[in-house]
Motif scaffolding. Structure first.
Motif, PDB file in Angstrom:
ATOM      1  N   ARG A 109      41.562  17.921  36.636  1.00  0.00           N
ATOM      2  CA  ARG A 109      40.521  18.865  37.198  1.00  0.00           C
ATOM      3  C   ARG A 109      40.499  20.008  36.203  1.00  0.00           C
ATOM      4  O   ARG A 109      39.300  20.437  36.032  1.00  0.00           O
ATOM      5  N   ARG A 110      41.148  20.497  35.814  1.00  0.00           N
ATOM      6  CA  ARG A 110      41.332  21.757  34.884  1.00  0.00           C
ATOM      7  C   ARG A 110      40.627  21.615  33.527  1.00  0.00           C
ATOM      8  O   ARG A 110      39.887  22.215  33.071  1.00  0.00           O
ATOM      9  N   GLN A 161      35.539  21.713  30.467  1.00  0.00           N
ATOM     10  CA  GLN A 161      34.218  21.230  29.629  1.00  0.00           C
ATOM     11  C   GLN A 161      32.901  21.899  30.092  1.00  0.00           C
ATOM     12  O   GLN A 161      32.261  22.068  29.356  1.00  0.00           O
ATOM     13  N   ALA A 162      32.928  21.763  31.508  1.00  0.00           N
ATOM     14  CA  ALA A 162      31.672  22.333  32.288  1.00  0.00           C
ATOM     15  C   ALA A 162      31.367  23.763  31.634  1.00  0.00           C
ATOM     16  O   ALA A 162      30.314  24.162  31.344  1.00  0.00           O
ATOM     17  N   PHE A 192      54.976   9.234  34.506  1.00  0.00           N
ATOM     18  CA  PHE A 192      55.299   9.748  33.177  1.00  0.00           C
ATOM     19  C   PHE A 192      54.210   9.491  32.299  1.00  0.00           C
ATOM     20  O   PHE A 192      54.172  10.301  31.138  1.00  0.00           O
ATOM     21  N   SER A 193      53.295   8.536  32.286  1.00  0.00           N
ATOM     22  CA  SER A 193      52.543   8.324  31.462  1.00  0.00           C
ATOM     23  C   SER A 193      50.836   8.591  31.923  1.00  0.00           C
ATOM     24  O   SER A 193      50.024   8.649  31.066  1.00  0.00           O
ATOM     25  N   GLU A 194      50.640   8.672  33.283  1.00  0.00           N
ATOM     26  CA  GLU A 194      49.514   9.105  33.888  1.00  0.00           C
ATOM     27  C   GLU A 194      49.448  10.755  33.828  1.00  0.00           C
ATOM     28  O   GLU A 194      50.378  11.381  33.875  1.00  0.00           O
ATOM     29  N   GLU A 195      48.405  11.122  33.599  1.00  0.00           N
ATOM     30  CA  GLU A 195      48.037  12.697  33.784  1.00  0.00           C
ATOM     31  C   GLU A 195      47.684  13.147  35.232  1.00  0.00           C
ATOM     32  O   GLU A 195      47.259  12.388  36.032  1.00  0.00           O
ATOM     33  N   ARG A 196      48.408  14.353  35.611  1.00  0.00           N
ATOM     34  CA  ARG A 196      48.307  14.646  36.780  1.00  0.00           C
ATOM     35  C   ARG A 196      46.710  14.970  37.295  1.00  0.00           C
ATOM     36  O   ARG A 196      46.095  15.527  36.328  1.00  0.00           O
ATOM     37  N   PRO A 197      46.316  14.633  38.659  1.00  0.00           N
ATOM     38  CA  PRO A 197      44.880  15.136  39.023  1.00  0.00           C
ATOM     39  C   PRO A 197      44.852  16.606  38.526  1.00  0.00           C
ATOM     40  O   PRO A 197      43.582  16.851  38.340  1.00  0.00           O
TER      41      PRO A 197
END
Length: 485
Positions: free
Chosen positions: A459-460, A465-466, A450-455
């Motif tokens: 990636r998105r 950013q790229a 619940f506190s971590e961002e999903r992989p």
């Protein structure tokens, strides 16, 4: 075997409903697979309640069916759906019912007055779902609390007729005839002993006073030791404000006369006990029968010498009944004037809660430390020991009220056995200052997801950013792109 219509003593087995279990659930929807805990609470179990109904005059319903069980609470469900509470069972009992615990003999309640009630078997509490257990430090509980079991008890119900005046005397002395003559009650009347098998109640109006009269059947010599029927019905005069001796002045039995009858009945009342302070009146009955009036005149001086008020009556002709009725009304009015103000019409009696300065006690028993108390024992019953996180939550709760600190003060060592509860206790190994939880990488009751961002989100973001870092001309295409390609 025929079932009697009048029953004044029964044994009743009662079971309160069990509480429903709480639900451990996580809200899920499209693009939001971890929407937070949404498990609902379990419903409370129903209770078994005894309530006075003045239209009921016997306990025969419980003689036919002696086991009563309330409904269980419904378990909670996901999407914050709480379970329904179990229905209470309300059992109607006559006015004057005394409730005893069949195992200990303790008097639980003396039910007098319409709608007075007592809870004899409380329903169990429903367990909390994980939505209710969530907090700032425990955002995603992976467990819920179990519902508690309802109370199970065996009680004895004993009926003591609520009447203002009790009529006592030998069989066939004319007690039932007297009730019929001064009230609208119509008891069975016949000329053989033990015609009356159950107490008869009549309502009498004398001037401005209205009172009830009870005919207590079956008093003979030895009734207090179980002879005849009087032993079963002596309790019905315990609530009476006055006692009226109905003496037969026309009996044909040898060795009997009004004076000897009075002595026998008084001896039985004394053997039963608790009736010494009740005022007495004497009714010399059947003076209309030949020789009855003469015997009454002979007995009257001796009875008055004992300090008794004597009335010569005839239930057939009505002679003397008016004076007797007003004398009874006078005693009842005096008794009512000395009583405290009546309580509210509806009194709810609840089981006495466990009280004490401390919430728990700890004592040493051989190689065990035994912890007892209302809170810790209830918490143990609510814990699912198949869920490590639920066990960790139990440890937190026990530590919060100081059980671990108290054990250390008393000299408990790591590895000692700790039993929480009585005969059905749960035994733990004492492990002070050790966190117990389901998740190894997070605090007890937390879910790092619940506190971590999903992989996928990471990636998105990296691709975005790229993409924008390569867009140097603001068009949104790579710099080395050309139509020649």
């Amino acid at each position: 075997m025929a079932i009697p219509t009048f029953v004044d003593r029964v044994t009743l087995h009662v079971h309160g409903g069990n509480g429903g279990h709480g639900c451990a659930s996580v809200h899920r929807e499209k693009f939001k697979p971890l929407g937070g805990p949404d498990g609902g609470n379990g419903g409370h179990g129903g209770s078994v309640i005894l309530r006075v109904d003045t239209s009921v005059t016997t306990l025969v319903d419980f003689h036919r069916q002696s086991l009563r069980r309330a409904d269980n609470g419904v378990p909670g469900k996901g999407d914050h759906a709480n379970g329904a509470n179990g229905e209470d069972i309300v059992l109607a009992v006559p006015d004057g019912t005394v409730v005893h615990d069949a195992d200990t003999g303790e008097t639980l309640a003396d039910l007098t007055g319409h709608d007075t009630e007592v809870v004899v078997a409380a329903g169990g509490r429903g367990g909390l779902g994980n939505a209710a257990l969530a907090s700032s430090s425990r955002k995603a509980p992976g467990f819920a609390l179990l519902g508690e079991e309802g109370d199970t008890r065996t009680v004895t119900l004993e009926l003591k007729v609520v009447a203002d005046v009790g009529l006592v005397g030998f069989p066939s002395a004319g007690k039932s005839s007297l009730v019929a003559a001064i009230s609208r009650a119509r008891p069975k009347i016949a000329d053989y002993p033990f015609t009356t098998l159950v107490p008869n109640l009549g309502v009498v109006v004398a001037g401005e006073t209205t009172y009830t009269v009870a005919d207590v059947p079956g008093l003979i010599e030895g009734a207090s030791q179980g002879r005849g029927l009087g032993h079963d019905f002596l309790r019905h005069i315990e609530r009476c404000a006055a006692i009226v001796h109905v003496l037969d002045c026309a009996t044909f039995e040898p060795g009997r006369d009004p004076i000897s009858d009075l002595d026998v009945i008084e001896a039985e009342l004394a053997a039963h006990g608790g009736l010494e302070d009740r005022p007495r009146l004497v009714a010399l009955n059947k003076i209309d029968v030949p020789d009855g009036g003469g015997l009454a005149e002979i007995a009257r001086p001796e009875l008055e010498a004992r300090g008794l008020r004597v009335f010569e009556i005839s239930t057939k002709s009505g002679a003397g009944l008016q004076g007797l009725m007003f004398a009874m009304a006078e005693i009842v009015a005096e008794r009512r004037a000395t009583l405290p103000p009546p309580p509210p019409a509806r009194i709810v009696l609840r089981p006495t809660p466990v009280s004490g300065a401390d919430e728990f006690t700890i004592r040493r028993e051989n190689d065990l430390w035994r912890v007892q108390g209302a809170k810790p024992e209830r918490w143990v019953r609510q814990t699912d020991f198949g869920n490590p996180e639920a066990v960790g939550y139990l440890a937190d709760r026990l530590n919060r009220i100081g059980i671990e600190d108290k054990l250390l003060q008393l000299g408990a060592q790591a590895g000692d056995g700790v039993a929480i509860g009585g005969e059905d206790a749960v035994v733990f190994d004492f492990r002070p200052q050790i966190d117990i939880g389901a998740e190894i990488l997070s605090r007890r009751g937390e879910d790092q997801r619940f506190s971590e961002e999903r992989p996928a989100a990471v990636r998105r973001r990296e691709k975005d950013q790229a993409y924008h870092s390569d867009d140097t001309d603001g068009v949104g295409f790579d710099d080395d792109w050309s139509d020649d390609d």
